[in-house]
Design an enzyme around this catalytic site. Sequence first.
Site, mmCIF file in Angstrom:
data_model
loop_
_atom_site.group_PDB
_atom_site.id
_atom_site.type_symbol
_atom_site.label_atom_id
_atom_site.label_comp_id
_atom_site.label_asym_id
_atom_site.label_seq_id
_atom_site.Cartn_x
_atom_site.Cartn_y
_atom_site.Cartn_z
ATOM 1 N N LYS A 106 0.859 -1.179 0.000
ATOM 2 C CA LYS A 106 0.000 0.000 0.000
ATOM 3 C C LYS A 106 0.895 1.229 0.000
ATOM 4 O O LYS A 106 1.655 1.451 0.945
ATOM 5 C CB LYS A 106 -0.911 -0.011 1.218
ATOM 6 C CG LYS A 106 -1.888 1.146 1.246
ATOM 7 C CD LYS A 106 -2.809 1.046 2.446
ATOM 8 C CE LYS A 106 -3.796 2.185 2.477
ATOM 9 N NZ LYS A 106 -4.678 2.097 3.644
ATOM 10 N N LYS A 150 -2.140 -1.576 -3.877
ATOM 11 C CA LYS A 150 -3.006 -0.394 -3.847
ATOM 12 C C LYS A 150 -2.160 0.856 -3.952
ATOM 13 O O LYS A 150 -1.178 0.948 -3.204
ATOM 14 C CB LYS A 150 -3.782 -0.405 -2.523
ATOM 15 C CG LYS A 150 -4.765 0.715 -2.349
ATOM 16 C CD LYS A 150 -5.445 0.652 -1.003
ATOM 17 C CE LYS A 150 -6.428 1.804 -0.877
ATOM 18 N NZ LYS A 150 -7.048 1.897 0.415
HETATM 19 ZN ZN LIG Z 1 -5.905 3.625 7.972
#
Ligand SMILES: [Zn+2]
Length: 329
Positions: A195, A248
Amino acid sequence: MKVNLLRPRRLRKNEALRSMVRENTVSIKDFIYPIFVVPGQKVKEEISSLPGCYHFSVDEALKEVEKAAKVGIPAVEIFGLPEYKDDIGSSAWDMTSPVQQAMKAIKKEFPHMLIVGDVCLCQYTNSGHCGKLCGQEVDNDPTLELLAKTAVSQAEAGADIIAPSDMMDGRIAAIREALDKEKYENTSIMSYAVKYASAYYGPFRDAANSAPQFGNRKGYQMDPANSREAMKEVELDLAEGADIIMVKPALAYLDIVHQVREKINRPVAVYNVSGEYAMVKAAAANGWIDEKRIVMESMMCMKRAGADIIISYHAIDVAKWLKEEENNV
Ligand SMILES: [Zn+2]
């Protein structure tokens, strides 16, 4: 006459031939549809930076899940705005919070719908950071216990897949251990393993009311400049028991999706995030792009890069467009 042995156009002659040699497909079975739940009743308020997405109270969320089920979407991911916030984000594991209530209600009404639970604390803490603070920093290890508690509460509410998005070190192992201890050994973990600290999350923070009150998340989310580090994150999460690995955001990071796909034997998910969605919606509203073609092309490219699973706010439209294509053939 010159013999041209290689004419790639031969296989592009018509749609029947093109579809016969097509290397990838997009199916609605690949999709997870995100839903935001809020306290109250009969609440359905459009999120201004995510046109077509809403804040739903649990009763209204059920109608949206029904819509998703009708078009064949197999899974929903539940995000929540709580009734209260505090220093440690304790509404995240409160069984009376909208997320847990929504999960229970969905499981009861739509037992075949897979429920994915987003596990993080930023929607629930005063600071808007993803964990318990020590000074201005998120304190990694004490946060793990809180994340584990949140995961167990969601499993209890009916979540089939726990999806930790906080990016704390060691959280997969902590969550796995806590789930197993409570006899949720069959609840899967989809790790937001890779992420990035991305500007593409902007509209989501409005939607989830989770913008950090100070500083940023660069101390725990990844640097967009790095790709080797992505593999380190993936290896750690696999070793800790992650069942599915997520990258992501999606579109600007398809090289990372591809690298992960090449190296691991677990399913790979991508999150087609709020900023990606909002840009498409804004340009389409201005008539600058063909929304359907842009969205379907983007989804196909995520599949081509190696994604098995796509989390997208476009999911209901994708279902509609896939049906149209099917009917046109
Ligand atoms: Zn968070």
